[in-house]
Design a protein around this motif. Structure first.
Motif, PDB file in Angstrom:
ATOM      1  N   GLY A   1      44.780  42.176  33.113  1.00  0.00           N
ATOM      2  CA  GLY A   1      44.453  42.432  34.515  1.00  0.00           C
ATOM      3  C   GLY A   1      45.591  43.082  35.268  1.00  0.00           C
ATOM      4  O   GLY A   1      45.369  43.947  36.126  1.00  0.00           O
ATOM      5  N   VAL A   2      46.824  42.671  34.969  1.00  0.00           N
ATOM      6  CA  VAL A   2      47.991  43.265  35.626  1.00  0.00           C
ATOM      7  C   VAL A   2      48.075  44.755  35.303  1.00  0.00           C
ATOM      8  O   VAL A   2      48.269  45.594  36.190  1.00  0.00           O
ATOM      9  N   VAL A   3      47.907  45.107  34.032  1.00  0.00           N
ATOM     10  CA  VAL A   3      48.000  46.511  33.630  1.00  0.00           C
ATOM     11  C   VAL A   3      46.800  47.301  34.154  1.00  0.00           C
ATOM     12  O   VAL A   3      46.932  48.467  34.553  1.00  0.00           O
ATOM     13  N   PHE A   4      45.624  46.686  34.182  1.00  0.00           N
ATOM     14  CA  PHE A   4      44.445  47.378  34.713  1.00  0.00           C
ATOM     15  C   PHE A   4      44.661  47.765  36.172  1.00  0.00           C
ATOM     16  O   PHE A   4      44.332  48.880  36.592  1.00  0.00           O
TER      17      PHE A   4
ATOM     18  N   LYS B   1      42.745  33.577  35.092  1.00  0.00           N
ATOM     19  CA  LYS B   1      41.769  32.583  34.646  1.00  0.00           C
ATOM     20  C   LYS B   1      41.872  32.376  33.135  1.00  0.00           C
ATOM     21  O   LYS B   1      42.374  33.237  32.399  1.00  0.00           O
ATOM     22  N   ALA B   2      41.388  31.258  32.647  1.00  0.00           N
ATOM     23  CA  ALA B   2      41.446  30.957  31.216  1.00  0.00           C
ATOM     24  C   ALA B   2      40.620  31.969  30.421  1.00  0.00           C
ATOM     25  O   ALA B   2      39.552  32.408  30.895  1.00  0.00           O
ATOM     26  N   PRO B   3      41.090  32.341  29.244  1.00  0.00           N
ATOM     27  CA  PRO B   3      42.388  32.033  28.637  1.00  0.00           C
ATOM     28  C   PRO B   3      43.521  32.729  29.394  1.00  0.00           C
ATOM     29  O   PRO B   3      43.597  33.963  29.412  1.00  0.00           O
TER      30      PRO B   3
ATOM     31  N   VAL C   1      27.740  42.634  36.629  1.00  0.00           N
ATOM     32  CA  VAL C   1      27.924  41.224  36.960  1.00  0.00           C
ATOM     33  C   VAL C   1      27.342  40.402  35.823  1.00  0.00           C
ATOM     34  O   VAL C   1      26.666  40.925  34.928  1.00  0.00           O
ATOM     35  N   SER C   2      27.601  39.115  35.851  1.00  0.00           N
ATOM     36  CA  SER C   2      27.030  38.231  34.827  1.00  0.00           C
ATOM     37  C   SER C   2      25.512  38.339  34.836  1.00  0.00           C
ATOM     38  O   SER C   2      24.891  38.500  35.896  1.00  0.00           O
ATOM     39  N   GLY C   3      24.921  38.229  33.667  1.00  0.00           N
ATOM     40  CA  GLY C   3      23.479  38.353  33.552  1.00  0.00           C
ATOM     41  C   GLY C   3      23.043  39.741  33.120  1.00  0.00           C
ATOM     42  O   GLY C   3      21.869  40.086  33.218  1.00  0.00           O
ATOM     43  N   ARG C   4      24.037  40.567  32.694  1.00  0.00           N
ATOM     44  CA  ARG C   4      23.747  41.905  32.149  1.00  0.00           C
ATOM     45  C   ARG C   4      23.052  42.807  33.154  1.00  0.00           C
ATOM     46  O   ARG C   4      22.148  43.577  32.811  1.00  0.00           O
ATOM     47  N   THR C   5      23.462  42.694  34.409  1.00  0.00           N
ATOM     48  CA  THR C   5      22.887  43.550  35.449  1.00  0.00           C
ATOM     49  C   THR C   5      24.006  44.278  36.193  1.00  0.00           C
ATOM     50  O   THR C   5      25.190  43.942  36.067  1.00  0.00           O
ATOM     51  N   LEU C   6      23.603  45.280  36.985  1.00  0.00           N
ATOM     52  CA  LEU C   6      24.532  46.032  37.806  1.00  0.00           C
ATOM     53  C   LEU C   6      24.238  45.769  39.276  1.00  0.00           C
ATOM     54  O   LEU C   6      23.095  45.556  39.661  1.00  0.00           O
TER      55      LEU C   6
ATOM     56  N   MET D   1      34.170  43.769  30.550  1.00  0.00           N
ATOM     57  CA  MET D   1      33.891  44.716  31.622  1.00  0.00           C
ATOM     58  C   MET D   1      33.480  43.985  32.903  1.00  0.00           C
ATOM     59  O   MET D   1      33.807  44.423  34.010  1.00  0.00           O
ATOM     60  N   VAL D   2      32.776  42.873  32.762  1.00  0.00           N
ATOM     61  CA  VAL D   2      32.404  42.070  33.937  1.00  0.00           C
ATOM     62  C   VAL D   2      33.660  41.542  34.623  1.00  0.00           C
ATOM     63  O   VAL D   2      33.767  41.553  35.860  1.00  0.00           O
ATOM     64  N   HIS D   3      34.622  41.088  33.834  1.00  0.00           N
ATOM     65  CA  HIS D   3      35.889  40.594  34.385  1.00  0.00           C
ATOM     66  C   HIS D   3      36.616  41.702  35.150  1.00  0.00           C
ATOM     67  O   HIS D   3      37.105  41.494  36.275  1.00  0.00           O
ATOM     68  N   LEU D   4      36.691  42.895  34.557  1.00  0.00           N
ATOM     69  CA  LEU D   4      37.405  44.000  35.201  1.00  0.00           C
ATOM     70  C   LEU D   4      36.694  44.454  36.470  1.00  0.00           C
ATOM     71  O   LEU D   4      37.345  44.827  37.458  1.00  0.00           O
ATOM     72  N   ALA D   5      35.359  44.416  36.468  1.00  0.00           N
ATOM     73  CA  ALA D   5      34.614  44.794  37.668  1.00  0.00           C
ATOM     74  C   ALA D   5      34.884  43.822  38.811  1.00  0.00           C
ATOM     75  O   ALA D   5      35.069  44.231  39.972  1.00  0.00           O
ATOM     76  N   GLU D   6      34.932  42.542  38.502  1.00  0.00           N
ATOM     77  CA  GLU D   6      35.236  41.553  39.540  1.00  0.00           C
ATOM     78  C   GLU D   6      36.668  41.719  40.028  1.00  0.00           C
ATOM     79  O   GLU D   6      36.958  41.553  41.222  1.00  0.00           O
TER      80      GLU D   6
END
Length: 390
Positions: free
Chosen positions: A329-332, A320-322, A9-14, A355-360
């Protein structure tokens, strides 16, 4: 036993995340085919061949078997396919030469199915914008692509042109180009108005950076050629602008929503009308889209929203932007769901999201119930996390 992952997640934590939902059951294909009360296209992605020995940033390396198989999956669910569009990385890894191959491969498959609703993007992407490129060059470029697609027996989605956006000096230049092309097409086309949030090179399309002023030009062109226009796809991520335009279209012309933020409410419609759909997100959430459309056709708007509403936060995250990086995200999600055995894209575009984006995205996909095999998705998510040292 529920599967738990450690996701960044944001903030470099898990944080611990436990999969909470079972996937939606895809609707069975009725003997007579799917019967929706909206015309719906999913803009489909292409699957890369990861074993190709080439330069991935420069060369095309498409896995044709898996790419066509994914179109078969969409058709089986009753969705149409919008082919060779921006979701297929058109202009961002897929050039016109590659698009020609894609169109020929998929049109060959479509001929074998009576239920294969499909239309193909025709643009000018083989024409490089520049000071020496004029309006006549744009017209010739459009004609080349339209003629190729019609020669294959395909229908046209008339894509917005970067070269036209660069060459046009006034709204009249757009009128001249579209008048010329629409007078020639064999069958009514879908006109695509793609906003600059999807492609910055299209800023000022229709001759104005003011969307409402631009809309006046677009409406004049479309309504003047209503017999040649099946519909217009508007991708401005503004339900208000879409509704304004929808209400002013000639009654014979459909509005196809391209709004990946507000599609549920726009497809459902209001007392004055509704939108059909041509959406990149329907590639990623196809079973949910099909199930929801079945409920809408059964006069069950509550059931429609119950299925589709949870997918909207996922779509807004993917887009989300950009916004132009939404293809990642579609391919992931296609990788998580087993439609391809790798997370690779043309031009290395898999690297455009964090990686944070993909986790969310994983969390939201679970909450939307579009992970069709949660155990497989979890294992694949772990593989991706491992590549980042997580």
């Amino acid at each position: 036993m529920a599967t738990t992952l450690h996701l960044p997640v944001s903030g470099r934590t898990l944080q611990h995340y436990t999969i909470a939902n079972q996937p939606l059951a895809a609707p069975e294909r009725p003997a007579g085919g799917h019967a929706f009360n909206r015309v719906v296209y999913a803009a489909a992605h292409v699957v890369v061949d990861p074993l190709a020995d080439n330069d991935p940033w420069l060369d095309r390396n498409i896995d044709w078997e898996r790419t066509v198989a994914f179109r078969e999956h969409l058709w089986d669910l009753g969705l149409g396919v919008a082919e060779a569009m921006d979701t297929a990385q058109r202009g961002m890894g897929l050039d016109w030469a590659g698009a020609r191959e894609l169109i020929a491969e998929v049109q060959s498959a479509a001929r074998n199915r009576s239920d294969a609703l499909i239309a193909y993007g025709a643009g000018t992407d083989h024409l490089i914008p520049g000071p020496d490129v004029g309006i006549d060059d744009v017209i010739r470029a459009y004609e080349e692509q339209v003629n190729y697609i019609e020669g294959q027996g395909g229908r046209i989605i008339l894509m917005a042109s970067r070269a036209l956006a660069a060459a046009a000096k006034s709204p009249e230049d757009y009128v001249r180009v579209y008048d010329r092309i629409l007078r020639q097409v064999r069958e009514p086309v879908i006109i695509h108005w793609l906003g600059d949030m999807f492609d910055p090179a299209l800023a000022g399309y229709w001759g104005s950076r003011d969307d409402m002023a631009a809309m006046e030009t677009a409406l004049a062109i479309i309504n003047d050629h209503a017999s040649r226009v099946d519909g217009v796809k508007i991708s401005l991520l503004s339900s208000e602008k879409e509704i304004v335009m929808r209400r002013r279209l000639d009654p014979a012309v459909k509005m196809y929503t391209g709004d990946d933020f507000n599609y549920a409410e726009l497809i459902a419609g209001d007392e004055e009308g509704y939108s059909h759909a041509l959406l990149g997100i329907f590639d990623a959430i196809a079973p949910a889209a099909s199930a929801a459309l079945h409920r809408l056709a059964a006069d069950d708007p509550t059931g429609f929203h119950a299925i589709l509403a949870p997918t909207v936060p996922l779509s807004r995250h993917i887009f989300k932007a950009p916004t132009r990086f939404y293809k990642t995200g579609v391919v992931f999600l296609a990788y998580l769901n087993g439609f391809q055995n790798h997370f690779q894209m043309l031009g290395g575009q898999q690297s455009t999201r964090s990686m944070v984006h993909l986790a969310e995205l994983f969390r939201l996909a679970d909450q939307a119930r579009v992970l069709r095999d949660p155990d497989l998705a979890a294992e694949r998510m772990k593989t991706i996390l491992a590549t980042a040292g997580i």
